[in-house]
Scaffold this motif. Structure first.
Motif, PDB file in Angstrom:
ATOM      1  N   VAL A   1      45.056 -89.873 -73.801  1.00 24.56           N
ATOM      2  CA  VAL A   1      45.083 -90.740 -74.987  1.00 24.56           C
ATOM      3  C   VAL A   1      46.167 -91.795 -74.816  1.00 24.56           C
ATOM      4  O   VAL A   1      45.965 -92.975 -75.116  1.00 24.56           O
ATOM      5  N   PHE A   2      47.321 -91.373 -74.338  1.00 25.35           N
ATOM      6  CA  PHE A   2      48.399 -92.337 -74.114  1.00 25.35           C
ATOM      7  C   PHE A   2      47.953 -93.418 -73.122  1.00 25.35           C
ATOM      8  O   PHE A   2      48.198 -94.607 -73.330  1.00 25.35           O
TER       9      PHE A   2
ATOM     10  N   ARG B   1      40.630 -82.124 -96.089  1.00 26.91           N
ATOM     11  CA  ARG B   1      40.907 -80.721 -95.763  1.00 26.91           C
ATOM     12  C   ARG B   1      40.247 -79.791 -96.772  1.00 26.91           C
ATOM     13  O   ARG B   1      39.862 -78.675 -96.430  1.00 26.91           O
TER      14      ARG B   1
ATOM     15  N   GLU C   1      53.813 -81.295 -94.065  1.00 25.83           N
ATOM     16  CA  GLU C   1      53.254 -81.660 -92.756  1.00 25.83           C
ATOM     17  C   GLU C   1      51.732 -81.713 -92.839  1.00 25.83           C
ATOM     18  O   GLU C   1      51.097 -82.645 -92.336  1.00 25.83           O
TER      19      GLU C   1
ATOM     20  N   GLU D   1      57.360 -81.982 -82.252  1.00 26.96           N
ATOM     21  CA  GLU D   1      56.220 -81.169 -82.706  1.00 26.96           C
ATOM     22  C   GLU D   1      55.823 -81.554 -84.116  1.00 26.96           C
ATOM     23  O   GLU D   1      54.650 -81.511 -84.480  1.00 26.96           O
ATOM     24  N   GLU D   2      56.830 -81.929 -84.925  1.00 26.06           N
ATOM     25  CA  GLU D   2      56.526 -82.320 -86.296  1.00 26.06           C
ATOM     26  C   GLU D   2      56.079 -83.762 -86.373  1.00 26.06           C
ATOM     27  O   GLU D   2      55.291 -84.133 -87.236  1.00 26.06           O
TER      28      GLU D   2
ATOM     29  N   ARG E   1      49.548 -85.107 -92.287  1.00 21.75           N
ATOM     30  CA  ARG E   1      48.561 -85.160 -91.211  1.00 21.75           C
ATOM     31  C   ARG E   1      47.178 -85.479 -91.757  1.00 21.75           C
ATOM     32  O   ARG E   1      46.401 -86.194 -91.120  1.00 21.75           O
TER      33      ARG E   1
ATOM     34  N   MET F   1      45.733 -95.784 -74.858  1.00 17.44           N
ATOM     35  CA  MET F   1      46.471 -96.654 -75.771  1.00 17.44           C
ATOM     36  C   MET F   1      47.172 -97.759 -74.993  1.00 17.44           C
ATOM     37  O   MET F   1      47.196 -98.915 -75.404  1.00 17.44           O
TER      38      MET F   1
ATOM     39  N   ILE G   1      39.618 -84.175 -87.613  1.00 11.96           N
ATOM     40  CA  ILE G   1      40.809 -84.997 -87.816  1.00 11.96           C
ATOM     41  C   ILE G   1      40.730 -85.778 -89.121  1.00 11.96           C
ATOM     42  O   ILE G   1      41.710 -85.892 -89.845  1.00 11.96           O
ATOM     43  N   THR G   2      39.537 -86.353 -89.397  1.00 12.98           N
ATOM     44  CA  THR G   2      39.486 -87.315 -90.494  1.00 12.98           C
ATOM     45  C   THR G   2      38.995 -86.743 -91.825  1.00 12.98           C
ATOM     46  O   THR G   2      39.235 -87.336 -92.861  1.00 12.98           O
TER      47      THR G   2
ATOM     48  N   PRO H   1      54.017 -93.465 -79.959  1.00 18.72           N
ATOM     49  CA  PRO H   1      54.742 -92.415 -79.256  1.00 18.72           C
ATOM     50  C   PRO H   1      55.522 -92.982 -78.075  1.00 18.72           C
ATOM     51  O   PRO H   1      55.132 -94.002 -77.502  1.00 18.72           O
TER      52      PRO H   1
ATOM     53  N   PHE I   1      48.743 -77.198 -90.544  1.00 20.48           N
ATOM     54  CA  PHE I   1      49.910 -78.075 -90.629  1.00 20.48           C
ATOM     55  C   PHE I   1      50.290 -78.696 -89.291  1.00 20.48           C
ATOM     56  O   PHE I   1      51.148 -79.556 -89.224  1.00 20.48           O
ATOM     57  N   ARG I   2      49.658 -78.267 -88.198  1.00 16.70           N
ATOM     58  CA  ARG I   2      49.833 -78.960 -86.913  1.00 16.70           C
ATOM     59  C   ARG I   2      48.461 -79.075 -86.267  1.00 16.70           C
ATOM     60  O   ARG I   2      47.721 -78.076 -86.231  1.00 16.70           O
ATOM     61  N   LEU I   3      48.192 -80.269 -85.789  1.00 16.39           N
ATOM     62  CA  LEU I   3      46.900 -80.484 -85.142  1.00 16.39           C
ATOM     63  C   LEU I   3      47.169 -81.412 -83.972  1.00 16.39           C
ATOM     64  O   LEU I   3      47.470 -82.574 -84.160  1.00 16.39           O
ATOM     65  N   ASN I   4      47.093 -80.882 -82.793  1.00 14.16           N
ATOM     66  CA  ASN I   4      47.399 -81.697 -81.620  1.00 14.16           C
ATOM     67  C   ASN I   4      46.371 -81.503 -80.530  1.00 14.16           C
ATOM     68  O   ASN I   4      45.636 -80.519 -80.517  1.00 14.16           O
TER      69      ASN I   4
ATOM     70  N   LEU J   1      47.849 -86.989 -85.068  1.00 12.70           N
ATOM     71  CA  LEU J   1      46.602 -87.622 -84.647  1.00 12.70           C
ATOM     72  C   LEU J   1      46.114 -88.557 -85.737  1.00 12.70           C
ATOM     73  O   LEU J   1      46.095 -88.195 -86.922  1.00 12.70           O
ATOM     74  N   THR J   2      45.687 -89.750 -85.337  1.00 14.73           N
ATOM     75  CA  THR J   2      45.160 -90.691 -86.317  1.00 14.73           C
ATOM     76  C   THR J   2      43.640 -90.629 -86.332  1.00 14.73           C
ATOM     77  O   THR J   2      43.023 -89.996 -85.480  1.00 14.73           O
TER      78      THR J   2
ATOM     79  N   GLY K   1      45.338 -88.765 -90.664  1.00 12.58           N
ATOM     80  CA  GLY K   1      44.067 -88.551 -89.994  1.00 12.58           C
ATOM     81  C   GLY K   1      42.937 -89.359 -90.596  1.00 12.58           C
ATOM     82  O   GLY K   1      41.911 -89.555 -89.967  1.00 12.58           O
TER      83      GLY K   1
ATOM     84  N   LYS L   1      43.991 -91.622 -81.951  1.00 13.03           N
ATOM     85  CA  LYS L   1      45.193 -92.010 -81.244  1.00 13.03           C
ATOM     86  C   LYS L   1      46.347 -91.163 -81.785  1.00 13.03           C
ATOM     87  O   LYS L   1      46.166 -90.390 -82.720  1.00 13.03           O
ATOM     88  N   ILE L   2      47.513 -91.357 -81.197  1.00 11.56           N
ATOM     89  CA  ILE L   2      48.653 -90.538 -81.597  1.00 11.56           C
ATOM     90  C   ILE L   2      49.780 -91.444 -82.079  1.00 11.56           C
ATOM     91  O   ILE L   2      50.073 -92.470 -81.467  1.00 11.56           O
TER      92      ILE L   2
ATOM     93  N   LEU M   1      54.629 -86.007 -83.974  1.00  7.26           N
ATOM     94  CA  LEU M   1      53.440 -86.591 -83.347  1.00  7.26           C
ATOM     95  C   LEU M   1      52.192 -86.170 -84.112  1.00  7.26           C
ATOM     96  O   LEU M   1      51.939 -84.982 -84.300  1.00  7.26           O
TER      97      LEU M   1
END
Lengths: 351, 291
Positions: B179-180, B139, A165, A121-122, A169, B183, B135-136, A220, B167-170, A126-127, A173, A131-132, A124
């Protein structure tokens, strides 16, 4: 207990309370007769309480003394004394130590072959090109200002953790996955550190980031194999090129050698031809010189010598043939002349 | 045993208790509010030693430091209808303990208010921007408005919000998987490219080397022929120079040589009696032909 003392100290000032105070004293005196041990315990407790004010600040710490809860003064490393609780209290922070925080992984078995455990969780992230990437990093920090650290910010460790974190990120990013995986690691570290420090300063945390260090940046897990294949494909390509270059480097010297050889042979031929010609010429000239000196004799001699040899070697010699007849009977061209039977015919036709 | 001193000791004890209840200490990290019969009295108090009415008044204390609230992972939509799973934290503190006590009362209450405020502001801000920007972008740009609005909303409760950070962005699970897959496909394309490049470039190198070799050898052949030609020419010159001094003599000598080398036992010679060579034979008769 302190109030007791206060009470007793106030006695000389209060007049009307004297009788009562006197009676208290008498009561206490009475207690003394009955419970001597009580007093010993009391005195000991008092001494212990006074002594509880001694505290030591370790060499890598900074101490802060609060009086009745309010911050009063700092305490450098060494032994100190403060008024015992609840009057004064000392709190300490390890300001001279570099603290370390792991994000994306935890060291669970140091020294072993697989000391780390991943925390996906910490890790992974996003770029910038959607992408990841799987990123493990470490934050080193110091407590720069003990006052801020102890009094302004609650739960500093969790603060750094979440802020770090967030900072990483943000940094990740901004770029593409290639930068994180290959040549952009240094820049990422610096950017994340700067972002993190900016936040920590805004929070008045008293914390200073020494540095942020990327421990590992990988694709990943589900795509790692594909990434590795790219690396081996690239290596394969390099190998092919290397082999081709080797072949080329082998071929050319060989060809040059061959070329040189061909040239050498030509020169040798040239040399030979010239030398042979020179030899023949010299031989002729020598003979010519002789001929010039004694012409007719030399000529006759040469002729007779040659004829001697020729006539001796010849298979058949036919004298006085009728040219016309011979021509009719014998095919002078061609190998028929060499037939053994031809001689008889010639004789028959000749005379 | 205490007897007549009993009431005195009792009063003493009560006095001590009262004193104990009258003084209270507020820590450097706290603020306190004095309540009388459950109602707040006066302004919030800072660190230090304070006095209150014993027994009748009590003190409620709260943390004055910068605190953190963390949201659970929440799914949010961006402007271009993409889903993101967001975990954010908000840095907050109690600015006005009076308001805080009246409206929120305790940290649990504060957290629930903050959750509403922070999540709604985040959602609305993220909903204004496309995925790639979330994402980019810096902040500070994206979250600055969120902090300002959250702070304004929080003031109502005596709270201040100084920061909100993601602090988390998924991506949601299914999107992550795609996405995988993308890639992987990209990498496979690269693999093919490297393989093709490898083949092509190595072929080129080999062909170039072979071409160079052919040229080298052809050049060498040309030179060799030239040299040989020179040799022939030189030889011819030497011959001509020497033999040309008396061509007839050369002709004579060379022809004799020719006879010597070409005549062998298979040769038949025709000679006339009139030949100079045979003139001695005129009288002796013909030489019988050898069989």
């Amino acid at each position: 207990m302190s109030f007791e003392q206060e009470e007793k100290e106030q006695q000389p000032a209060a007049g009307p309370g004297l009788t009562r105070a006197g009676r208290v004293l008498a009561a206490l005196a009475g207690l003394w007769k009955y419970r001597p041990r009580l007093w010993v315990v009391a005195v000991l407790a008092l001494v212990a309480w006074v002594l509880s004010g001694i505290f030591i600040v370790a060499p890598d710490e900074t101490g802060l003394v609060k009086r009745f809860g309010r911050y009063k003064r700092p305490a450098e490393p060494g032994p100190h004394y403060h008024f015992p609780y609840p009057i004064e209290r000392a709190v300490k922070a390890r300001t001279n130590k570099v603290h370390r925080l792991e994000i994306g992984f935890r060291t669970v078995a140091p020294g072993s072959s697989s000391p780390f455990q991943a925390v996906p969780e910490e890790a992974l992230m996003l770029t910038g090109d959607e992408k990841i990437v799987d990123l493990w990093f470490v934050v080193h920090y110091r407590i720069n200002d003990a006052q801020s650290y102890l009094f302004h910010l609650a739960d500093p460790v969790r603060t750094i953790q979440t802020a770090a974190e967030a900072a990483m990120r943000e940094a990740v990013g901004r770029g593409k996955i290639e930068t994180a995986l290959a040549d952009g690691k240094q820049a990422l570290q610096e950017e994340a550190a700067a972002l993190l420090q900016e936040r920590l300063d805004a929070y008045e945390s008293g914390l200073k980031i020494t540095y942020v260090l990327l421990q590992a940046v990988n694709p990943p897990a589900p795509v790692q194999h594909a990434f590795k294949e790219v690396v081996s494909a690239r290596e394969e390509k390099n190998k092919l090129l290397h082999e081709a270059k080797g072949y080329a480097n082998d071929l050319l010297p060989q060809a040059k050698g061959q070329a040189a050889q061909v040239e050498e042979e030509a020169r040798a031929y040239q040399e030979e031809r010239v030398k042979r010609a020179q030899g023949d010429a010299a031989r002729f000239l020598a003979l010519l010189a002789e001929y010039r000196r004694a012409g007719e004799v030399t000529r006759k001699r040469l002729y007779l010598e040659a004829m001697e040899e020729v006539l001796a070697r010849a298979g058949r010699i036919i004298l006085n043939p009728d040219q016309q007849a011979v021509l009719q009977l014998l095919p002078l061209e061609g190998s028929d002349l060499r037939r053994p039977g031809a001689a008889a015919e010639a004789t028959a036709g000749g005379k | 045993m205490l007897g007549k001193n009993g009431p005195v000791v009792l009063i003493l004890a009560l006095l001590l208790l009262a004193l104990y209840s009258a003084f209270f200490i507020v820590d450097q990290t706290e603020t306190a509010l004095v309540l009388q019969l459950g109602e707040p009295l006066g302004e919030p108090l800072g660190p230090g030693l304070h006095l209150k009415v014993p027994f009748l008044q009590r003190v409620v204390v709260c943390d004055s430091r910068l605190l953190a609230y963390e949201t659970p992972p929440v799914e949010m939509l961006t402007a271009d209808q993409n889903s993101l799973i967001v975990s954010a934290f908000a840095k907050w503190k109690v600015l006005d303990q009076l308001k805080y006590y009246l409206n929120v009362r305790d940290p649990a209450g504060a957290r629930s208010r903050l959750e509403n405020i922070v999540l709604s502001e985040l959602r609305s801000e993220l909903g204004r921007r496309p995925l790639i920007e979330v994402i980019t972008a810096s902040r500070a740009d994206v979250l600055g408005p969120v902090v300002a609005r959250a702070d304004a909303a929080a003031r109502e409760y005596g709270l201040g919000v100084t920061d909100v950070r993601i602090f988390r962005l998924n991506l949601p699970r299914e999107n992550e998987q795609s996405v995988f897959a993308q890639m992987r496909a990209e990498r496979q394309g690269q693999v093919r490219k490297y393989r093709a490049e490898g083949q092509e470039e190595s072929r080129k190198i080999r062909a170039a080397a072979e071409r160079e070799r052919t040229v080298l050898l052809a050049e060498a052949y040309r030179k060799a022929q030239e040299i040989k030609g020179q040799g022939d020419a030189q030889a011819a010159r030497i011959y001509a120079e020497a033999l040309g001094q008396d061509p007839d003599f050369y002709d004579f000598v060379r022809t004799l040589e020719l006879y010597r080398t070409t005549v062998d036992e298979r040769t038949t010679l025709f000679l006339s009696r009139d030949d100079e060579l045979m003139r001695l034979m005129k009288d002796s008769g013909p030489r019988p032909p050898a069989e």
